[in-house]
Enzyme design. Structure first.
Site, PDB file in Angstrom:
ATOM      1  N   ARG A  95       0.858  -1.186   0.000  1.00 66.82           N
ATOM      2  CA  ARG A  95       0.000   0.000   0.000  1.00 66.82           C
ATOM      3  C   ARG A  95       0.897   1.240   0.000  1.00 66.82           C
ATOM      4  O   ARG A  95       1.705   1.417   0.907  1.00 66.82           O
ATOM      5  CB  ARG A  95      -0.903  -0.014   1.245  1.00 66.82           C
ATOM      6  CG  ARG A  95      -1.736   1.228   1.403  1.00 66.82           C
ATOM      7  CD  ARG A  95      -2.718   1.109   2.577  1.00 66.82           C
ATOM      8  NE  ARG A  95      -3.414   2.365   2.725  1.00 66.82           N
ATOM      9  CZ  ARG A  95      -3.227   3.233   3.710  1.00 66.82           C
ATOM     10  NH1 ARG A  95      -2.385   2.969   4.692  1.00 66.82           N
ATOM     11  NH2 ARG A  95      -3.887   4.365   3.735  1.00 66.82           N
ATOM     12  N   HIS A 139      -2.687  11.004   0.839  1.00 69.31           N
ATOM     13  CA  HIS A 139      -2.098  10.812   2.162  1.00 69.31           C
ATOM     14  C   HIS A 139      -1.467  12.154   2.549  1.00 69.31           C
ATOM     15  O   HIS A 139      -0.253  12.267   2.695  1.00 69.31           O
ATOM     16  CB  HIS A 139      -1.089   9.665   2.132  1.00 69.31           C
ATOM     17  CG  HIS A 139      -0.778   9.068   3.467  1.00 69.31           C
ATOM     18  ND1 HIS A 139      -0.925   7.722   3.751  1.00 69.31           N
ATOM     19  CD2 HIS A 139      -0.313   9.623   4.611  1.00 69.31           C
ATOM     20  CE1 HIS A 139      -0.548   7.489   4.998  1.00 69.31           C
ATOM     21  NE2 HIS A 139      -0.168   8.635   5.547  1.00 69.31           N
ATOM     22  N   GLU A 184      -6.939   8.537   6.507  1.00 64.20           N
ATOM     23  CA  GLU A 184      -7.152   9.197   7.801  1.00 64.20           C
ATOM     24  C   GLU A 184      -7.634  10.638   7.656  1.00 64.20           C
ATOM     25  O   GLU A 184      -6.931  11.590   8.048  1.00 64.20           O
ATOM     26  CB  GLU A 184      -5.854   9.144   8.628  1.00 64.20           C
ATOM     27  CG  GLU A 184      -5.334   7.745   8.864  1.00 64.20           C
ATOM     28  CD  GLU A 184      -4.091   7.695   9.758  1.00 64.20           C
ATOM     29  OE1 GLU A 184      -3.554   8.764  10.087  1.00 64.20           O
ATOM     30  OE2 GLU A 184      -3.685   6.586  10.128  1.00 64.20           O
ATOM     31  N   ASN A 312      -7.107   1.962  10.151  1.00 61.92           N
ATOM     32  CA  ASN A 312      -5.775   2.108  10.744  1.00 61.92           C
ATOM     33  C   ASN A 312      -5.965   2.102  12.250  1.00 61.92           C
ATOM     34  O   ASN A 312      -6.747   2.898  12.787  1.00 61.92           O
ATOM     35  CB  ASN A 312      -5.116   3.424  10.317  1.00 61.92           C
ATOM     36  CG  ASN A 312      -4.748   3.428   8.833  1.00 61.92           C
ATOM     37  OD1 ASN A 312      -4.929   2.436   8.139  1.00 61.92           O
ATOM     38  ND2 ASN A 312      -4.241   4.554   8.365  1.00 61.92           N
ATOM     39  N   TYR A 314      -3.933   2.004  16.030  1.00 60.09           N
ATOM     40  CA  TYR A 314      -2.677   2.097  16.780  1.00 60.09           C
ATOM     41  C   TYR A 314      -2.851   1.962  18.287  1.00 60.09           C
ATOM     42  O   TYR A 314      -1.987   1.406  18.960  1.00 60.09           O
ATOM     43  CB  TYR A 314      -1.980   3.434  16.485  1.00 60.09           C
ATOM     44  CG  TYR A 314      -1.376   3.458  15.089  1.00 60.09           C
ATOM     45  CD1 TYR A 314      -0.095   2.973  14.860  1.00 60.09           C
ATOM     46  CD2 TYR A 314      -2.103   3.924  13.996  1.00 60.09           C
ATOM     47  CE1 TYR A 314       0.457   2.953  13.586  1.00 60.09           C
ATOM     48  CE2 TYR A 314      -1.561   3.914  12.718  1.00 60.09           C
ATOM     49  CZ  TYR A 314      -0.282   3.425  12.519  1.00 60.09           C
ATOM     50  OH  TYR A 314       0.258   3.392  11.253  1.00 60.09           O
ATOM     51  N   GLU A 385      -3.259  -0.051   8.287  1.00 63.00           N
ATOM     52  CA  GLU A 385      -2.043   0.339   9.016  1.00 63.00           C
ATOM     53  C   GLU A 385      -2.138  -0.178  10.438  1.00 63.00           C
ATOM     54  O   GLU A 385      -3.194  -0.088  11.068  1.00 63.00           O
ATOM     55  CB  GLU A 385      -1.874   1.869   9.126  1.00 63.00           C
ATOM     56  CG  GLU A 385      -1.359   2.548   7.906  1.00 63.00           C
ATOM     57  CD  GLU A 385      -1.201   4.050   8.108  1.00 63.00           C
ATOM     58  OE1 GLU A 385      -0.902   4.501   9.239  1.00 63.00           O
ATOM     59  OE2 GLU A 385      -1.394   4.766   7.118  1.00 63.00           O
TER      60      GLU A 385
HETATM   61  O1  IFM Z   1       3.069   7.778   9.904  1.00 62.59           O
HETATM   62  C1  IFM Z   1       1.708   7.790  10.118  1.00 62.59           C
HETATM   63  C2  IFM Z   1       0.945   7.593   8.823  1.00 62.59           C
HETATM   64  O2  IFM Z   1       1.308   8.535   7.863  1.00 62.59           O
HETATM   65  C3  IFM Z   1      -0.531   7.703   9.058  1.00 62.59           C
HETATM   66  N1  IFM Z   1      -0.940   6.825  10.129  1.00 62.59           N
HETATM   67  C4  IFM Z   1      -0.203   6.863  11.351  1.00 62.59           C
HETATM   68  C5  IFM Z   1       1.274   6.718  11.082  1.00 62.59           C
HETATM   69  C6  IFM Z   1       2.056   6.767  12.394  1.00 62.59           C
HETATM   70  O3  IFM Z   1       1.860   7.982  13.031  1.00 62.59           O
END
Ligand code: IFM
Length: 480
Positions: A95, A139, A184, A312, A314, A385
């Site tokens: 990706r 992006h 995002e 995504n 985290y 992600e």
């Molecule tokens: O690096 C970023 C990415 O560009 C978008 N998602 C989160 C990642 C980590 O912060």
């Protein structure tokens, strides 16, 4: 390659119970992700013009140590070597994002042949190595002239985006099947125009909300244009979703959690998947905006059906009610990611964190995937992600990153659990293929499975890269 959107949901046995290896469904898409501004460099080559991130990062004080993406990982010149590394990993898919100002310098008019040729060469190299290209159109690198004309708070930017999407799709649609419109949009809107910690660095809650709407409108218009040309391809959007919890089980903390879940998650999920804004979020924002920027018919466009929703993930937000007696700053003075809810407190629980200070919370990924599957109309999902920054060191030419391996392992177990419970999860993209420009943090945070020495541009696969290659080879995880 198997089309993930057409795979039946595979019910997996809970193989974990016996300490057995965990296998993923046949055809599961194992990938890694990057983004143009974070890796390409060559900021002034091939006809590319500045984006908002060029302007922002060159403005003193905006990024750590004044780092910019001017050179980054020099991927523009080294993409063949990078694809070779991807092939060594055994990636099934990659990706990447295309740079709007490389393809359409200045943000309007004809496509720039040199820009298109770069991405054609990249895509052809991927296909020759049996790696499915998964393309993200936006992006975060808005051409600077479009920002000068009002940026995402201006309605016209949505139409400009759809035009750029159609140009790119016409040129690359013969070889790219997976198209993600936006990465995002929460960050583009609320970090870019709310707190201003991301480009273009404006801080105005009303503009952030308008930006969010026009991003989603641009997404819907782009999907419609691309699908009309090639209905057989897969179109989607990627949202950064969080698990959100109250610190305590009190009415005030529960309300804080509702507010943050509303702005972080439902502000995007509800329009995109249900064609409506959540009523409670609209009410929370009443001091900020009257939503007069939403025109008749917009929400129907925004809710254009998707073939896949990218998530995504985290971390988790744990939040608490504002401290009593502290007057909220008026929204027009508060530089905040959370307009209308500026006073909500984000608390830490003392659990292990990554180098970003983000709490490691793999159960939050199960929660997020199951929640989206349960609460929204069914759509195939992909984790587009997931990953972690840790401090990495080169010792005797090697980089050992057991913390990152543990992070990936825990989150892949979470994915497996979600699939076993019926979530139609089609793929997983590790963030990131290689260390890169981490936005306002510059090069000080390393998320890669491949270490990049920015002086020499030497790449060193970390132990997480070897571990991930093994996961891909066995289509799953070894026993715990
Ligand atoms: O690096 C970023 C990415 O560009 C978008 N998602 C989160 C990642 C980590 O912060």
């Amino acid at each position: 390659m198997t089309n993930p959107a057409s795979q039946p949901t595979v019910q997996l046995l809970d193989e974990a119970a016996g300490g057995q290896p965990l296998s993923f469904p046949p055809g599961f898409l194992w990938g890694a992700a990057t983004a143009a501004y974070q890796i390409e460099g060559a900021a002034a080559e091939g006809g590319r013009t500045p984006s908002i991130w060029d302007t922002f990062s060159r403005t003193p004080g905006r990024t750590v140590e004044g780092h910019t993406g001017d050179v980054a990982c020099d991927h523009y010149h080294r993409f063949r070597d990078d694809v070779r590394l991807m092939a060594e990993l055994g990636l099934k898919t990659y990706r990447f994002s295309v740079s709007w100002p490389r393809i359409q310098p200045g943000g309007s008019g004809r496509a720039n042949q040199e820009g298109l040729d770069f991405y054609r060469r990249l895509v052809d190299e991927l296909l020759e190595n049996d790696i499915e290209p998964w393309l993200t159109l936006y992006h975060w690198d808005l051409p600077q002239p479009l920002e000068d004309a009002g940026g995402w708070p201006a309605r016209d930017t949505a139409s400009r985006f759809a035009e750029y999407a159609a140009l790119t799709h016409t040129a690359l649609g013969d070889r790219v099947r997976y198209w993600t419109t936006l990465n995002e949009p929460w960050c583009s809107a609320f970090l870019g125009y709310g707190s201003g910690v991301h480009a273009p660095g404006r801080s105005n809650g009303a503009e952030a909300v308008r930006a969010g709407h026009h991003l989603m409108l641009g997404h819907g218009l782009a999907v419609q244009a691309m699908r009309a040309a090639r209905p057989d391809h897969e179109y989607g959007i990627t949202l950064n979703l969080y698990a959100v919890s109250p610190q305590h089980d009190t009415a005030a903390d529960l309300d804080a959690a509702r507010r943050i879940d509303g702005l972080a998650n439902r502000f995007f999920l509800d329009p995109v998947l249900r064609g409506e804004y959540p009523a409670d979020v609209v009410a929370d924002l009443r001091e900020v905006t009257d939503f007069g920027h939403v025109h008749d018919g917009d929400l129907a466009v925004i809710a254009t059906p998707l073939d896949v929703l990218g998530i995504n993930y985290y971390s988790r937000h744990v939040v608490a009610a504002p401290v009593e007696g502290v007057e909220p700053e008026p929204y027009w003075r508060a530089a905040s990611n959370w307009p209308g809810s500026e006073q909500v407190r984000f608390v830490t629980r003392g659990v292990p964190v990554t180098d970003m200070g983000w709490e490691i919370d793999a159960p939050g990924l199960v929660e997020t995937l199951e929640r989206v599957h349960r609460e929204y109309p069914e759509v195939p999902l992909a984790v587009t992600e997931n990953g972690a920054a840790f401090v990495d060191e080169v010792v005797d030419g090697a980089v050992h990153d057991p913390d990152r391996v543990a992070y990936f392992d825990a989150h892949l177990r979470a994915c497996h659990q979600a699939i076993a419970s019926g979530v139609p999860l089609r793929g997983y993209f590790a963030w990131s293929l290689m260390d890169n420009f981490e936005w306002a943090w510059g090069y000080t945070k390393r998320f890669g499975m491949i270490y990049v020495d920015y002086d020499s541009q030497l790449r060193i696969p970390k132990s997480s890269a070897r571990w991930y290659a093994d996961v891909i080879r066995r289509n799953g995880l070894a026993a715990e």
